[in-house]
Design a protein around this motif. Structure first.
Motif, PDB file in Angstrom:
ATOM      1  N   ASN A  67       0.834  -1.198   0.000  1.00 58.15           N
ATOM      2  CA  ASN A  67       0.000   0.000   0.000  1.00 58.15           C
ATOM      3  C   ASN A  67       0.872   1.252   0.000  1.00 58.15           C
ATOM      4  O   ASN A  67       1.931   1.275   0.635  1.00 58.15           O
ATOM      5  CB  ASN A  67      -0.895   0.016   1.245  1.00 58.15           C
ATOM      6  N   SER A 135       4.889  -4.160   3.770  1.00 54.28           N
ATOM      7  CA  SER A 135       4.100  -3.320   4.673  1.00 54.28           C
ATOM      8  C   SER A 135       5.028  -2.743   5.733  1.00 54.28           C
ATOM      9  O   SER A 135       5.674  -3.504   6.462  1.00 54.28           O
ATOM     10  CB  SER A 135       2.988  -4.135   5.342  1.00 54.28           C
ATOM     11  N   SER A 140      -1.069  -4.162   7.743  1.00 54.60           N
ATOM     12  CA  SER A 140      -2.064  -3.829   6.715  1.00 54.60           C
ATOM     13  C   SER A 140      -3.014  -5.013   6.527  1.00 54.60           C
ATOM     14  O   SER A 140      -2.577  -6.093   6.109  1.00 54.60           O
ATOM     15  CB  SER A 140      -1.379  -3.503   5.399  1.00 54.60           C
TER      16      SER A 140
END
Length: 221
Positions: A67, A135, A140
């Motif tokens: 992300n 991450s 996450s």
């Protein structure tokens, strides 16, 4: 209010300040890179594993996801395999799950957010494939769910995270956990780790006897 400068080499904590000065940032990165040194053997082993999977008889696949900044680094990894890292060599199958925007928006629209990567892993992956998940927190939910789904489907999960313990590292087959409290520092060390992984992959693929022929099609960059 004037803030006293930190001493050279001192790594400041987010608990005591909200941002890093230039010197703070360098000190934080220098300390974390010493931690990366301890993971070199692991990353070398990951490179050999990837070579076994991607050059094997069934020509397996790598999938990667993350992300934010970690999404960009996942795409960086897959680009190095589909393109090249240093040496000219054939391309290999590598998919960045964060780059398929129509699938991402469809999944986000129709399913719980945790399914964002897991559904793609289930669609594209086959038993024996490798999934790399990044991450900085290791927490996450969509990455943790993807790791769990991948292992249920018989895939190998490799994780790069921030400090351990964390849920993603716990779900992965193996994890490289960077011991820094600063997100930026963790991301910078993940980039170094990805390059070490790519270098180990190329060595495993191209060192004599080479598993694939070298090519002369690459353009220097």
């Amino acid at each position: 209010m004037t803030v006293a400068p930190h001493s050279a080499g001192e790594v400041v904590s987010p608990d005591t300040c909200t941002h890093l000065t230039g010197h703070d940032h360098v000190a934080s990165l220098t300390a974390a890179l010493r931690d990366v040194t301890g993971h070199v053997d692991t990353l070398d082993r990951w490179g050999r594993l990837l070579a076994d999977v991607l050059c094997g008889e069934r020509r397996g696949r790598l999938m990667a996801a993350g992300n934010g900044g970690s999404a960009a680094q996942a795409q960086h990894l897959t680009a190095e395999l589909v393109g090249r890292y240093r040496a000219d060599r054939p391309p290999f199958s590598a998919i960045c799950l964060t780059a398929e925007t129509s699938s991402l928006t469809a999944i986000a629209n129709d399913y719980p957010a945790d399914e964002l990567f897991a559904r793609q892993v289930e669609a594209h992956g086959r038993a024996g494939d490798v999934v790399v998940l990044l991450s900085t927190s290791g927490r996450s939910p969509n990455a943790v769910t993807a790791a769990r789904r991948a292992r249920e489907c018989g895939m190998t999960v490799l994780a790069m995270t921030g400090p351990a313990p964390n849920p993603l590292a716990a779900e992965a087959d193996e994890a490289v956990c960077i011991d820094s409290p600063w997100t930026a520092t963790v991301q910078e060390c993940h980039l170094v780790a990805l390059h070490l992984l790519c270098a180990a992959f190329d060595e495993a693929v191209l060192t004599e006897p080479a598993r694939v022929p070298a090519t002369r099609l690459g353009v220097a960059r």
